[in-house]
Design an enzyme around this catalytic site. Structure first.
Site, mmCIF file in Angstrom:
data_model
loop_
_atom_site.group_PDB
_atom_site.id
_atom_site.type_symbol
_atom_site.label_atom_id
_atom_site.label_comp_id
_atom_site.label_asym_id
_atom_site.label_seq_id
_atom_site.Cartn_x
_atom_site.Cartn_y
_atom_site.Cartn_z
ATOM 1 N N ASP A 38 0.848 -1.231 0.107
ATOM 2 C CA ASP A 38 0.242 0.080 0.003
ATOM 3 C C ASP A 38 0.880 1.354 -0.020
ATOM 4 O OD1 ASP A 38 -3.258 0.317 0.795
ATOM 5 O OD2 ASP A 38 -2.073 2.046 0.917
ATOM 6 N N ASP A 64 4.179 3.148 -4.074
ATOM 7 C CA ASP A 64 3.219 3.530 -5.021
ATOM 8 C C ASP A 64 3.190 2.955 -6.326
ATOM 9 O OD1 ASP A 64 2.050 5.082 -6.907
ATOM 10 O OD2 ASP A 64 2.739 6.922 -6.209
ATOM 11 N N TYR A 159 -12.086 8.164 -13.663
ATOM 12 C CA TYR A 159 -12.081 7.022 -13.088
ATOM 13 C C TYR A 159 -12.858 5.799 -14.022
ATOM 14 C CZ TYR A 159 -13.463 3.350 -9.578
ATOM 15 O OH TYR A 159 -13.567 2.117 -8.687
ATOM 16 N N ILE A 192 -19.193 -0.563 -3.091
ATOM 17 C CA ILE A 192 -19.029 -1.158 -2.024
ATOM 18 C C ILE A 192 -18.964 -0.094 -0.905
ATOM 19 C CG2 ILE A 192 -17.559 -2.875 -1.183
ATOM 20 C CD1 ILE A 192 -18.967 -4.077 -3.804
ATOM 21 N N PRO A 195 -14.037 3.088 2.500
ATOM 22 C CA PRO A 195 -13.379 4.619 2.364
ATOM 23 C C PRO A 195 -13.408 5.260 1.145
ATOM 24 C CG PRO A 195 -12.110 3.393 3.946
ATOM 25 C CD PRO A 195 -13.008 2.226 3.397
#
Ligand code: NAD
Length: 259
Positions: A38, A64, A159, A192, A195
């Protein structure tokens, strides 16, 4: 019963939150040794702590995935610390708040989204495939989205374009490696509760515009996506490659939503 990922090494990107964290703990509970990668180092470490506390095997890597050498570091952790690479769950993704309509999305946001959501998937495959071949083959699971299949109810052009790219890329990857022991499939989740959607769901208008299109009338849970990922990662899906597995509460099946 044998664990479904016994003896496998799995890399999971974006393993510090949401779907990735749940998948990391699920894969480990099914016998995989996990690399939890992550961009947020502490989040990756927290996931590893959960796995180790539950008796599993995992290492954390801060990386990253939109950076070529950091993507390579993730795969090196798999081969050098865990002894190989059999499953690559390309899950990391971003959904910035200023990704909107065609005219108002800033070009810098477009570039950032493409770099993480699309180029990052390719870079991880590029870095991971040689290790997978050396390990005797494996399974790649790329996270796309239902918006790769139908237009989104709220404008989010970067996106959506990135996830369409993930789907098309996954098909190419599947065909190229079909006879080389590597399967590649895309997962297309609906909305979903994680966050990632916090900002969108905080706005009652945008939340309702999402909910109204879901035949099941609710958001999905991260474990409902992680279980589909587990199926694609495991040998249970051994004749599947190049497919798009939709986990969306019925969104893409519906023309009108029932009352
Ligand atoms: P999330 O925000 O809870 O988790 C994403 C994780 O990816 C975070 O830990 C974040 O730090 C990490 N990440 C972000 N950029 C990174 C980078 N450059 N390198 C490495 N790690 C990075 O999100 P989530 O909802 O669990 O999303 C997981 C995947 O599922 C994403 O690809 C997302 O686009 C996709 N998806 C989510 C939904 C949804 O409704 N939540 C729907 C469809 C698809």
């Amino acid at each position: 019963m044998t664990a479904r990922l016994a003896g496998k090494v799995a890399v999971i990107t974006g393993a510090g939150s949401g779907i990735g964290r749940v998948a990391a703990t699920l894969f480990a509970s099914e016998g995989a040794a996990v690399v939890a990668a992550d961009v947020v180092a502490q989040a990756a470490r927290d996931t590893v702590e959960q796995i180790v506390d539950a008796g599993g095997r995992a290492v954390a890597v801060a990386a990253d995935i939109s950076d070529e050498s950091q993507a390579a570091d993730v795969m090196t952790a798999a081969t050098q610390q865990l002894g190989g690479l059999h499953v690559l769950f390309n899950n990391a993704g971003i959904f910035p708040g200023d990704d909107g309509g065609v005219l108002d999305t800033p070009p810098s946001t477009w570039d950032h989204v493409m770099n993480v959501n699309l180029k990052g998937v390719w870079l991880c495959c590029r870095a991971g495939i040689p290790a997978m071949v050396d390990s005797g083959g494996g399974s790649i699971v790329n996270v796309a989205s239902f918006v790769a299949l139908v237009g989104a109810a709220t404008a989010q052009v970067a996106y959506t374009a990135s996830k369409g790219g993930v789907l098309a890329f996954t098909r190419e990857l599947a065909v190229e490696y079909a006879r080389k022991g590597i399967r590649a499939n895309a997962l297309c989740p609906g909305p979903i509760q994680t966050p990632l959607l916090e900002e969108l769901l905080a706005d009652p208008d945008r939340r309702n515009r999402r909910l109204v299109h879901i035949p099941m009338g609710r958001l999905g849970r991260p474990e409902e996506v992680a279980r589909a990922a587990l199926f694609l990662a495991s040998d249970e899906s051994s004749f599947m490659t190049g497919s798009a597995l939709v986990v969306d509460g019925g969104i893409t099946a519906a023309y009108v939503t029932p009352e």
